[in-house]
Design a protein around this motif. Structure first.
Motif, PDB file in Angstrom:
ATOM      1  N   CYS A 126     -45.040  31.377  30.209  1.00 54.35           N
ATOM      2  CA  CYS A 126     -43.806  32.041  29.803  1.00 54.35           C
ATOM      3  C   CYS A 126     -42.563  31.274  30.267  1.00 54.35           C
ATOM      4  CB  CYS A 126     -43.771  33.479  30.317  1.00 54.35           C
ATOM      5  SG  CYS A 126     -45.102  34.505  29.659  1.00 54.35           S
ATOM      6  N   GLY A 127     -42.593  29.981  30.072  1.00 49.07           N
ATOM      7  CA  GLY A 127     -41.450  29.142  30.393  1.00 49.07           C
ATOM      8  C   GLY A 127     -41.395  28.639  31.820  1.00 49.07           C
ATOM      9  N   ASP A 128     -42.279  29.110  32.686  1.00 52.51           N
ATOM     10  CA  ASP A 128     -42.267  28.700  34.094  1.00 52.51           C
ATOM     11  C   ASP A 128     -43.381  27.691  34.363  1.00 52.51           C
ATOM     12  OD1 ASP A 128     -40.123  30.320  34.768  1.00 52.51           O
ATOM     13  OD2 ASP A 128     -41.409  32.019  35.277  1.00 52.51           O
ATOM     14  N   ASP A 129     -42.989  26.503  34.825  1.00 46.15           N
ATOM     15  CA  ASP A 129     -43.982  25.515  35.221  1.00 46.15           C
ATOM     16  C   ASP A 129     -44.287  25.679  36.705  1.00 46.15           C
ATOM     17  OD1 ASP A 129     -41.747  24.498  36.489  1.00 46.15           O
ATOM     18  OD2 ASP A 129     -41.658  22.652  35.310  1.00 46.15           O
ATOM     19  N   ALA A 130     -45.085  24.758  37.258  1.00 53.07           N
ATOM     20  CA  ALA A 130     -45.506  24.889  38.653  1.00 53.07           C
ATOM     21  C   ALA A 130     -44.319  24.906  39.610  1.00 53.07           C
ATOM     22  CB  ALA A 130     -46.462  23.755  39.003  1.00 53.07           C
ATOM     23  N   ALA A 131     -43.316  24.078  39.350  1.00 53.87           N
ATOM     24  CA  ALA A 131     -42.152  24.024  40.238  1.00 53.87           C
ATOM     25  C   ALA A 131     -41.419  25.363  40.255  1.00 53.87           C
ATOM     26  CB  ALA A 131     -41.216  22.906  39.796  1.00 53.87           C
ATOM     27  N   ALA A 132     -41.242  25.971  39.076  1.00 55.12           N
ATOM     28  CA  ALA A 132     -40.544  27.259  38.998  1.00 55.12           C
ATOM     29  C   ALA A 132     -41.368  28.370  39.652  1.00 55.12           C
ATOM     30  CB  ALA A 132     -40.249  27.604  37.542  1.00 55.12           C
ATOM     31  N   LEU A 133     -42.678  28.361  39.433  1.00 52.83           N
ATOM     32  CA  LEU A 133     -43.543  29.383  40.027  1.00 52.83           C
ATOM     33  C   LEU A 133     -43.575  29.250  41.545  1.00 52.83           C
ATOM     34  CD1 LEU A 133     -46.412  29.148  37.402  1.00 52.83           C
ATOM     35  CD2 LEU A 133     -44.980  31.165  37.794  1.00 52.83           C
ATOM     36  N   TRP A 134     -43.607  28.020  42.020  1.00 51.39           N
ATOM     37  CA  TRP A 134     -43.600  27.791  43.466  1.00 51.39           C
ATOM     38  C   TRP A 134     -42.291  28.288  44.081  1.00 51.39           C
ATOM     39  CZ3 TRP A 134     -42.854  22.334  45.986  1.00 51.39           C
ATOM     40  CH2 TRP A 134     -42.997  22.448  47.371  1.00 51.39           C
ATOM     41  N   GLU A 135     -41.181  28.002  43.424  1.00 46.52           N
ATOM     42  CA  GLU A 135     -39.884  28.464  43.929  1.00 46.52           C
ATOM     43  C   GLU A 135     -39.837  29.993  43.970  1.00 46.52           C
ATOM     44  OE1 GLU A 135     -36.342  28.149  45.724  1.00 46.52           O
ATOM     45  OE2 GLU A 135     -37.657  26.469  45.201  1.00 46.52           O
ATOM     46  N   ALA A 136     -40.366  30.638  42.926  1.00 41.25           N
ATOM     47  CA  ALA A 136     -40.403  32.104  42.904  1.00 41.25           C
ATOM     48  C   ALA A 136     -41.305  32.639  44.010  1.00 41.25           C
ATOM     49  CB  ALA A 136     -40.882  32.587  41.538  1.00 41.25           C
ATOM     50  N   ALA A 137     -42.421  31.944  44.276  1.00 41.24           N
ATOM     51  CA  ALA A 137     -43.328  32.357  45.345  1.00 41.24           C
ATOM     52  C   ALA A 137     -42.622  32.327  46.695  1.00 41.24           C
ATOM     53  CB  ALA A 137     -44.557  31.439  45.369  1.00 41.24           C
ATOM     54  N   LYS A 138     -41.849  31.270  46.938  1.00 41.29           N
ATOM     55  CA  LYS A 138     -41.128  31.160  48.210  1.00 41.29           C
ATOM     56  C   LYS A 138     -40.069  32.252  48.338  1.00 41.29           C
ATOM     57  CE  LYS A 138     -40.265  26.709  47.580  1.00 41.29           C
ATOM     58  NZ  LYS A 138     -39.781  25.322  47.803  1.00 41.29           N
ATOM     59  N   GLU A 139     -39.417  32.583  47.236  1.00 39.74           N
ATOM     60  CA  GLU A 139     -38.402  33.637  47.264  1.00 39.74           C
ATOM     61  C   GLU A 139     -39.027  34.997  47.579  1.00 39.74           C
ATOM     62  OE1 GLU A 139     -36.442  33.493  43.519  1.00 39.74           O
ATOM     63  OE2 GLU A 139     -35.413  31.589  43.917  1.00 39.74           O
ATOM     64  N   GLN A 140     -40.139  35.307  46.918  1.00 40.75           N
ATOM     65  CA  GLN A 140     -40.811  36.585  47.160  1.00 40.75           C
ATOM     66  C   GLN A 140     -41.383  36.642  48.578  1.00 40.75           C
ATOM     67  OE1 GLN A 140     -41.141  39.488  45.121  1.00 40.75           O
ATOM     68  NE2 GLN A 140     -39.401  38.398  44.214  1.00 40.75           N
ATOM     69  N   ARG A 141     -41.868  35.515  49.048  1.00 39.98           N
ATOM     70  CA  ARG A 141     -42.380  35.441  50.420  1.00 39.98           C
ATOM     71  C   ARG A 141     -41.262  35.737  51.417  1.00 39.98           C
ATOM     72  NH1 ARG A 141     -45.114  29.901  52.863  1.00 39.98           N
ATOM     73  NH2 ARG A 141     -45.454  30.631  55.014  1.00 39.98           N
ATOM     74  N   ALA A 142     -40.084  35.169  51.188  1.00 42.70           N
ATOM     75  CA  ALA A 142     -38.952  35.388  52.088  1.00 42.70           C
ATOM     76  C   ALA A 142     -38.510  36.850  52.087  1.00 42.70           C
ATOM     77  CB  ALA A 142     -37.782  34.486  51.679  1.00 42.70           C
ATOM     78  N   ARG A 143     -38.747  37.550  50.994  1.00 41.17           N
ATOM     79  CA  ARG A 143     -38.368  38.965  50.877  1.00 41.17           C
ATOM     80  C   ARG A 143     -39.461  39.892  51.408  1.00 41.17           C
ATOM     81  NH1 ARG A 143     -34.411  40.544  47.592  1.00 41.17           N
ATOM     82  NH2 ARG A 143     -35.592  42.210  46.592  1.00 41.17           N
TER      83      ARG A 143
END
Length: 344
Positions: A187-204
């Motif tokens: 859905c438009g998200d490659d590995a770099a985008a998914l990894w960045e989202a993972a780090k954001e959710q982890r921080a929250r």
């Protein structure tokens, strides 16, 4: 005296040859252990245009043949490729899986890597395309010239697949030794985008979202045993520091506690559907349900409990699908809950 002049001349010629070789654009590497090897890997624009075109054409032609008839396509593989694919059933199963990806754009080369190595063992990785202190890695084979071509095609919902084709130059032509394919963009998200989202959710502190995003990032980054993306080293180092919650650890089935009940989860998936919605699929062992109404009621109970326990799922997913699996595992019934409209 003449003898020493001769030796000096030979030494000068060798030095000149090395100097000339190292003026070829690419990433050089040398290894003495576990096996002696010296060579160069060139990537994309570093490869001569005619050579790159030949590699890419051979990769596309093989995949076209593989989709049409994987058994016939095997005859065009390298000797090592044929030896590794003698069983008919796995080839046919792989081709059926490959066809299941409904493409909206034709396969096209998105990357090429050419290795020329003397010595070494087949399968050993060599650095390619050094940039920003990080390199991609491609595997050499027993042949003097080895290649990896990445082919990309797309499906609905801005979802993309990458096929890694490992080749060796044999009997005067590029022949396929191995293939790996996987979804590389969801859905438009490659590995770099998914990894960045993972780090954001982890921080929250959203461990479930983070865990699913790390899994999705890992899956979209994998290119097979014979190629490693430049992003892999940094991603793997960060992922290793993430401790997933207990209910996401270990092999299936997982135990997911919800609403005072432990659900035996047989599949947990981050997936894209339709026109670009990201969905969390929770498949679980529901026992011997007798009707779809009963299965639907069980799914509602799971989703209601999941909503109460993890309301933050809406930050990562557009919908949750609960899929009740009957006692013998042969039948499932799914219920959809969207973040905008609730139950469908």
């Amino acid at each position: 005296m003449l003898k020493w002049i001769g030796i000096a001349l030979v030494a000068a010629l060798i030095a000149l040859g090395v100097y000339a070789a190292f003026n070829i654009k690419g990433t050089y590497s040398f290894a003495a252990f576990p096996a002696f090897a010296v060579g160069i890997c060139q990537s994309n624009g570093e490869i001569a245009a005619s050579e790159r075109a030949a590699m890419e054409a051979a990769a596309v032609a093989y995949m076209d043949a593989f989709v049409a008839d994987p058994i016939a396509a095997r005859e065009g593989m390298s000797r090592a490729g044929k030896a590794a694919t003698e069983a008919r059933a796995p080839l046919e199963a792989a081709a059926a899986q490959y066809r299941n990806f409904e493409i909206t754009t034709p396969r096209a080369a998105s990357g090429a890597y050419l290795l020329r190595f003397s010595g070494g063992r087949a399968g050993e990785l060599a650095p390619c395309g050094m940039s920003g202190g990080r390199a991609a890695f491609a595997a050499r084979s027993g042949a003097w010239r080895t290649g990896v071509v990445l082919l990309t095609d797309a499906s609905r919902g801005d979802t993309e697949r990458t096929t890694s084709v490992w080749m060796e130059h044999e009997d005067g032509a590029w022949r396929v030794r191995g293939v790996h394919f996987a979804v590389s963009q969801i859905c438009g998200d490659d590995a770099a985008a998914l990894w960045e989202a993972a780090k954001e959710q982890r921080a929250r502190g959203h461990e479930l979202n983070a865990g699913m995003l790390y899994v999705a990032a890992r899956g979209t980054l994998q290119r097979g045993a014979f190629f490693q993306d430049r992003l892999w080293q940094d991603f793997a180092a960060d992922e290793a520091t993430f401790v997933a919650p207990t209910y996401l650890q270990g092999p299936m089935p997982l135990t997911l506690p919800l609403g005072g009940r432990n659900y035996s989860v047989t599949a947990l998936q981050y997936t894209g559907v339709g026109d670009g919605d990201v969905v969390l699929v929770i498949q679980y062992a529901a026992g011997a349900w007798q009707s779809t109404d009963q299965a639907n009621a069980m799914n509602h109970a799971l989703i209601d409990a999941f909503n109460a326990a993890y309301p933050e799922w809406r930050e990562t997913f557009d919908a949750v699908v609960a899929r009740a699996q009957n006692a013998d595992g042969t039948t499932t019934f799914g219920t959809v809950y969207t973040k905008d409209r609730g139950y469908l």
